[in-house]
Design a protein around this motif. Structure first.
Motif, short mmCIF file in Angstrom:
data_model
loop_
_atom_site.label_atom_id
_atom_site.label_comp_id
_atom_site.label_asym_id
_atom_site.label_seq_id
_atom_site.Cartn_x
_atom_site.Cartn_y
_atom_site.Cartn_z
N ASP A 198 -1.85 -1.35 7.66
CA ASP A 198 -0.87 -2.22 8.34
C ASP A 198 0.52 -2.17 7.70
O ASP A 198 1.52 -2.22 8.39
CB ASP A 198 -1.34 -3.68 8.28
N LYS A 199 0.54 -2.09 6.38
CA LYS A 199 1.84 -2.22 5.70
C LYS A 199 2.64 -0.92 5.66
O LYS A 199 3.72 -0.87 5.10
CB LYS A 199 1.63 -2.76 4.29
N ILE A 200 2.13 0.13 6.24
CA ILE A 200 2.87 1.40 6.24
C ILE A 200 3.75 1.43 7.49
O ILE A 200 3.25 1.40 8.62
CB ILE A 200 1.89 2.60 6.27
N HIS A 201 5.07 1.43 7.25
CA HIS A 201 5.98 1.41 8.41
C HIS A 201 6.93 2.59 8.41
O HIS A 201 7.70 2.78 9.33
CB HIS A 201 6.82 0.13 8.41
N ASP A 202 6.89 3.38 7.32
CA ASP A 202 7.98 4.34 7.14
C ASP A 202 7.52 5.79 7.26
O ASP A 202 8.08 6.67 6.62
CB ASP A 202 8.59 4.13 5.75
N THR A 203 6.48 6.04 8.01
CA THR A 203 6.03 7.43 8.12
C THR A 203 5.43 7.71 9.49
O THR A 203 5.10 6.78 10.23
CB THR A 203 5.00 7.75 7.01
N GLY A 211 4.49 -1.54 14.40
CA GLY A 211 3.61 -2.70 14.15
C GLY A 211 2.16 -2.39 14.43
O GLY A 211 1.43 -3.24 14.93
N GLY A 212 1.73 -1.18 14.13
CA GLY A 212 0.33 -0.80 14.32
C GLY A 212 -0.04 -0.58 15.78
O GLY A 212 -1.21 -0.39 16.11
N MET A 220 0.86 -1.21 0.00
CA MET A 220 0.00 0.00 0.00
C MET A 220 0.89 1.24 0.00
O MET A 220 1.81 1.36 0.80
CB MET A 220 -0.89 -0.04 1.25
N SER A 221 0.62 2.16 -0.92
CA SER A 221 1.40 3.39 -0.94
C SER A 221 0.55 4.53 -0.38
O SER A 221 -0.61 4.34 -0.03
CB SER A 221 1.83 3.69 -2.36
N LYS A 222 1.20 5.72 -0.38
CA LYS A 222 0.44 6.87 0.13
C LYS A 222 -0.18 7.58 -1.06
O LYS A 222 0.41 7.65 -2.13
CB LYS A 222 1.38 7.81 0.86
N LEU A 223 -1.34 8.13 -0.88
CA LEU A 223 -2.03 8.84 -1.97
C LEU A 223 -1.66 10.30 -2.00
O LEU A 223 -1.59 10.92 -3.03
CB LEU A 223 -3.55 8.76 -1.78
#
Ligand code: PMV
Length: 327
Positions: free
Chosen positions: A94-99, A67-68, A1-4
């Motif tokens: 869940d898959k966003i870890h870098d922001t 980890g959420g 999932m990316s950021k919009l």
């Protein structure tokens, strides 16, 4: 999932409850009207791996997560902004870890007076943060906001979150959703602040205690509250303002019976009715907070001046038909 997108804004309205607060927790209906007071949440991605919440009304809250889940959970749990923090976490995929996320909150909704400011802030937060990653739909926003709001009081009916999300006037039953109510006529409503702050959670517990100690009386009161709500809906739809006022007064008496009122609220209700209101009642959890009065159009100006003359904060309110708005 990316950021919009790297920033996003959402706003949600406050509400008044015309009929059925408290009883709505026990599967009765309630009629809510969203009003022209809003909370606005600005959300943006930040490189710092944390959550920052800036609000005009509270100390800023800063925390980190992985980890959420929140780190330093205990300290955050004591902050009045904890439900907002929870709403942010629920809205990060869940898959966003870098922001990290920073939100700032602006509001013209008075806090702690029964106008649903916490529900509106949870709804606007879920929408603004969710919108950074995807285009969220209203239903999932509403359900997530309800979970965060339930951190304040577990038995929450969810009514406030529905009003903040969908706007307009709604007839709501917990776990069943809502139907729209089309008011036949413009209602001249005035919101009067008693100046006494309340905690929704403690008022809900107080009513629960009444229920436990007065099981059959509580059943009778709930039955009558149900009838009032249904008659209220019919009167709103047909534009019978005299009947709406009578039902508001009766609804207030039921709230007094179960211990949800307060001497300042009762004083104010009496004052409104003596000064020609068609009806008035507490709105929201009670124990202080606000009174809502229905007034004839021709009396509105005189009535407002009378209350202001007695040093009350009297706020004209009109319906908000927009609900949640993602800007
Ligand atoms: O938090 P308030 O004051 O807007 O009141 C919420 C309405 C209650 O019926 C008392 C609680 C609920 O969960 O519906």
């Amino acid at each position: 999932m990316s950021k919009l997108r790297s920033n996003s804004r959402a706003s949600a309205p406050a509400k008044v409850i015309l009929f059925g607060e408290h009883f709505v927790i026990y599967n009765n209906p309630a009629i809510l009207m969203s009003i022209d007071k809003r909370i606005l949440v600005n959300a943006q991605l930040i490189s710092d791996h944390g959550i920052h919440i800036l609000s005009e009304f509270q100390e800023p809250l800063r925390c980190t997560f992985s980890g959420g889940k929140l780190n330093k959970f205990d300290e955050v749990g004591k902050s009045p902004l904890f439900p907002i923090c929870d709403a942010i976490l629920r809205s990060i995929p869940d898959k966003i870890h870098d922001t990290g996320i920073e939100i700032s909150i602006e509001s013209d909704i008075p806090i702690g007076v029964g106008l649903g400011s916490s529900a509106a802030s949870c709804v606007a937060t879920v929408a603004a943060v969710g919108n950074l990653f995807r285009n969220p739909d209203r239903r999932s926003i509403c359900l997530k906001a309800m979970e965060s709001e339930a951190l304040i009081h577990k038995g929450s009916s969810g009514a406030d979150c529905f009003a903040a999300t969908y706007g307009g006037m709604i007839y709501y039953i917990k776990n069943r959703g809502f139907n729209r109510v089309k008011s036949h006529e413009k209602l001249h409503l005035l919101l009067i602040n008693t100046g006494v702050k309340h905690s929704t959670w403690s008022m809900v517990s107080k009513v629960e205690d009444f229920k436990k100690q007065n099981i059959s009386r509580f059943k009778e009161v709930c039955k009558r509250a149900y009838e009032i709500c249904d008659k209220g809906r019919a009167a709103l739809q047909s534009g019978d303002q005299e009947e709406i006022g009578i039902l508001m007064n009766e609804n207030h008496k039921l709230l007094q019976t179960v211990g949800a009122s307060h001497e300042k609220v009762d004083e104010l209700v009496e004052l409104c009715n003596k000064n020609g209101a068609l009806g008035s009642k507490l709105t929201g959890a009670g124990g202080g907070g606000s009174v809502i009065a229905l007034v004839k159009e021709r009396d509105y100006y005189r009535f407002t001046l009378e209350l202001i003359g007695r040093k009350y904060e009297a706020l004209p309110v009109t319906i908000d038909n927009i609900g949640l708005e993602i800007h």
